[in-house]
Design a protein around this motif. Structure first.
Motif, short mmCIF file in Angstrom:
data_model
loop_
_atom_site.label_atom_id
_atom_site.label_comp_id
_atom_site.label_asym_id
_atom_site.label_seq_id
_atom_site.Cartn_x
_atom_site.Cartn_y
_atom_site.Cartn_z
N ALA A 141 0.60 -0.93 0.10
CA ALA A 141 -0.25 0.36 0.04
C ALA A 141 0.16 1.45 0.27
O ALA A 141 0.49 2.35 0.17
CB ALA A 141 -1.10 0.24 1.29
N GLY A 142 2.06 1.19 0.07
CA GLY A 142 3.36 2.24 -0.28
C GLY A 142 4.37 1.08 0.77
O GLY A 142 4.57 0.53 0.40
N ILE A 143 5.08 2.61 1.45
CA ILE A 143 6.13 1.78 2.51
C ILE A 143 5.84 2.68 3.52
O ILE A 143 5.46 4.26 3.94
CB ILE A 143 7.35 2.47 1.61
N THR A 144 6.76 2.18 4.57
CA THR A 144 6.45 2.88 5.94
C THR A 144 8.49 3.06 5.73
O THR A 144 9.07 2.11 5.89
CB THR A 144 6.56 1.62 6.47
N VAL A 145 8.96 4.10 6.92
CA VAL A 145 10.26 5.12 6.95
C VAL A 145 9.64 5.24 8.15
O VAL A 145 9.52 5.79 9.19
CB VAL A 145 10.50 5.90 5.95
N ALA A 146 11.46 5.28 8.59
CA ALA A 146 11.87 5.96 9.98
C ALA A 146 11.77 7.29 9.69
O ALA A 146 11.58 8.42 11.33
CB ALA A 146 12.87 4.79 10.56
N THR A 147 12.98 7.85 9.18
CA THR A 147 13.17 8.97 9.52
C THR A 147 12.52 10.15 8.03
O THR A 147 12.07 9.61 7.21
CB THR A 147 14.53 9.53 8.90
N VAL A 148 12.87 11.47 8.40
CA VAL A 148 11.80 12.45 7.01
C VAL A 148 13.02 12.03 5.90
O VAL A 148 13.13 12.31 5.39
CB VAL A 148 12.33 13.64 8.03
N TRP A 149 14.81 11.55 6.00
CA TRP A 149 15.67 11.46 4.85
C TRP A 149 15.66 10.13 4.51
O TRP A 149 15.64 10.27 3.49
CB TRP A 149 16.61 12.17 5.79
N GLU A 150 14.84 9.13 5.31
CA GLU A 150 13.94 7.53 4.08
C GLU A 150 13.35 7.96 3.39
O GLU A 150 13.14 7.89 2.16
CB GLU A 150 13.93 6.85 5.48
N ALA A 151 12.09 8.98 3.61
CA ALA A 151 11.30 9.22 2.94
C ALA A 151 11.25 10.22 2.37
O ALA A 151 10.93 9.87 0.53
CB ALA A 151 9.99 10.53 4.35
N VAL A 152 12.52 11.36 2.27
CA VAL A 152 12.99 12.30 1.17
C VAL A 152 13.62 11.28 0.40
O VAL A 152 13.05 11.93 -1.57
CB VAL A 152 13.45 13.33 1.48
N ALA A 153 14.49 10.82 0.50
CA ALA A 153 15.62 10.04 -0.59
C ALA A 153 14.34 8.37 -1.22
O ALA A 153 14.57 8.30 -1.94
CB ALA A 153 16.27 9.12 0.34
N MET A 154 13.33 7.85 -0.78
CA MET A 154 12.19 7.11 -1.38
C MET A 154 11.26 8.43 -2.24
O MET A 154 11.07 7.49 -2.99
CB MET A 154 11.67 6.43 -0.32
#
Lengths: 379, 379
Positions: free
Chosen positions: A79-92
């Motif tokens: 359904a999408g992805i889960t991440v732990a940090t803003v930087w992971e979110a931005v990179a993805m």
């Protein structure tokens, strides 16, 4: 445009690794992180099959930090992805992923600003558990002229983040409804105190209790008039326990895709796709020493194990892995040794790339994004 | 020319960090690795003062992985630097450092080739403990048209790498003398089994015993006609014990320059120069949760501690640090918290840069080189 360093195939830091393509897995420059593509695909398919008839999965990408793996998961129905940090979110997001849940509270001006900017083009969900935190997120969203979805984090027994009672959840939901720029979409509650319980029956009982706590909050929020569209929970070791609760809409499991010796015995449906290749650099009597240690392989959760059981791991130092050799004819200086790691998420975070193998040959090299503090971005 | 990514100030991955210069240490985007320049200089001066009248120091750069710190150590009188891997050696050589001891055996074609190429312009020393390893090094040196100095590694009781008897040392020395491209310069023996012994008197006894084993090898080698110019040993916790042996010519200590809570109580002459700044992202009753965990702060050796003791560290998870709050008025959501790390070498390896502070203000940002597998080089 901001792009993560590792995701550019032309990025110069990536050049030495590209030269591995075409080699046999035992001919890599060591230490090398090896990803078996067929096992990876099987793990993704196993989870996809289960979620087809239960809750959906929004797999945690903090485990693999890899856009290529995330795309395979989404292609299989995530359904999408889960991440732990803003930087992971931005990179993805920069790598083209969408519908990204940051399963943590976000604090700090730069991180909030960067997230809100990215939210103009990508759908994010962010955990909140305080009015102060939600207020800062609201301001950032308003400044960027966007809206960000939020999930109220509920403490389901771990005593880490999250509101601790249905009353607190309702009072936070009421506060959220008065803040512009953010939209309440649901709740999340991670049963982190349950996932390492080795006894499966006890783990199931504990996971069910944790989900009862979560659903109690959901029901009280709904009675108070709040719409709860998303109920997110579940780790790899509990996916079929939390995911069996009909009110849980999606799972956050991440480790299942790579696996390690810590989680392996608890969820035998998933197999280790991740290994590290090392080389014997020293050999004396029954001791063999490999050319890597804890700076490349994280030891926080489990003990590493050789793929071929010709030795056992005695100790892992900063730059050395010490083996007790059983088969005296093996493990001479220069010999390659492949090891299943004890803790995949931490190990991935220590490495630059995956060497992707099919039939023992390297077919691709996939970069690992947002390692460590994760702020290394190309402006 | 091959240059490490992090050492180029113009390197794009470095841009977001440069923006921190001028900020107060509590205004950094978190998590942030903070290096107090005045404490760093004092630690370097303390070691320099001691080594002026004892053995020299060739400080281990695996701890800091930073060319700027290595240059300060050399300026204070260090005989060169010690490193753990070829990639650290190459990164440091490219940054202008010379007289670099790789205190490990080097195996694998790419690493040997790269080392030999670099040895045309930089003086290296490499540990050897087998004829097979020395033979491969000899071939690489010959192919590159250069000569590389070697130290025979002696096992002084740790049971890791190294030859284990004076007889083995002599037989390896004889083999080395028949190999072209490599030159025997001396021996090394690291007393890694001693350094964490908390009782200082016992540690001193054990260190002295380890050095006796090392010097026994030296004397037998000398009697056999081999010239032993360099005798290298010693960690931060034993520098004044091994360094007091008149036959030890140089020390490999590394941690003294940054320090952490694991080594702090054992060597009070050196103070913690390294901290991590975090931000409270969640607060509930007496629990405060910081915005980083083991992916940024290594936990292998010691327990982290707050600089201001308003809370204690309960646990460190992958992405969270959990605090038990003593002073209820402190540690609200958004508050900055500074922490002395438990294990400096592992923590540095997880981070991109040091935020260098003087009088609490960021004055520079220093890149961390050759992290993890360390192969990310610009071609």
């Amino acid at each position: 445009v901001t792009t993560p360093v590792g995701d550019l195939r032309s990025e110069s830091s990536f050049i030495p690794y590209r030269q591995s393509v075409g080699r046999h897995r035992y001919e890599l420059t060591t230490p090398a992180l090896v990803l078996d593509a067929s096992i990876l695909r099987r793990n993704i398919a196993t989870m996809a099959e289960w979620t087809r008839t239960h809750a959906k999965i929004r797999p945690h990408a903090k485990t693999h930090k890899c856009a290529e793996i995330a795309r395979l998961q989404v292609a299989a129905g995530a359904a999408g992805i889960t991440v732990a940090t803003v930087w992971e979110a931005v990179a993805m997001a920069d790598a083209g992923l969408d519908n990204i849940l940051i399963a943590n509270e976000v604090v700090g001006k730069e991180k909030l600003t960067r997230l809100a900017q990215a939210a103009r083009e990508t759908n994010f969900l962010v955990a909140v558990d305080s009015v102060a935190g939600a207020d800062a997120l609201s301001h950032a969203a308003l400044s960027a002229g966007t809206r960000i979805g939020v999930l109220i984090e509920i403490d389901v027994g771990m005593r880490r983040g999250g509101v601790r009672t249905p009353t607190e959840a309702c009072s936070l939901a009421a506060a959220l409804s008065r803040l512009a720029g953010i939209v309440l979409r649901g709740v999340m509650g991670f049963e982190g105190h349950v996932v390492t319980e080795p006894n499966r029956a006890l783990r199931a009982t504990m996971a069910a209790e944790a989900m009862e706590r979560l659903i109690a909050c959901v029901e009280i929020l709904e009675r108070a008039g709040f719409e709860i569209e998303i109920v997110s929970a579940g780790g790899t070791n509990t996916y079929d326990m939390t995911g069996a609760n009909p009110r849980v809409t999606e799972l956050q499991a991440g480790t299942y895709v790579l696996m390690d010796t810590a989680y392996g015995p608890l969820v035998p449906a998933f197999k280790p796709a991740l290994t590290i290749l090392g080389t014997v650099m020293s050999r004396n009597e029954r001791t063999a020493v490999l050319d890597f240690g804890t700076k490349v392989m994280a030891m926080d959760l489990g003990r590493p194990a050789l793929v071929e059981p010709c030795a056992t791991v005695r100790a892992v130092h900063e730059e050395h892995t010490l083996l007790d050799v059983q088969d005296d004819a093996r493990l001479r200086v220069g010999e390659a040794v492949e090891i299943v790691v004890g803790y995949c998420g931490g190990t991935v975070n220590l490495n630059d790339v995956y060497h992707v193998v099919e039939n023992d040959q390297v077919v691709d090299v996939w970069p690992i994004l947002a390692r460590g503090p994760g702020r290394s971005l190309v402006a």
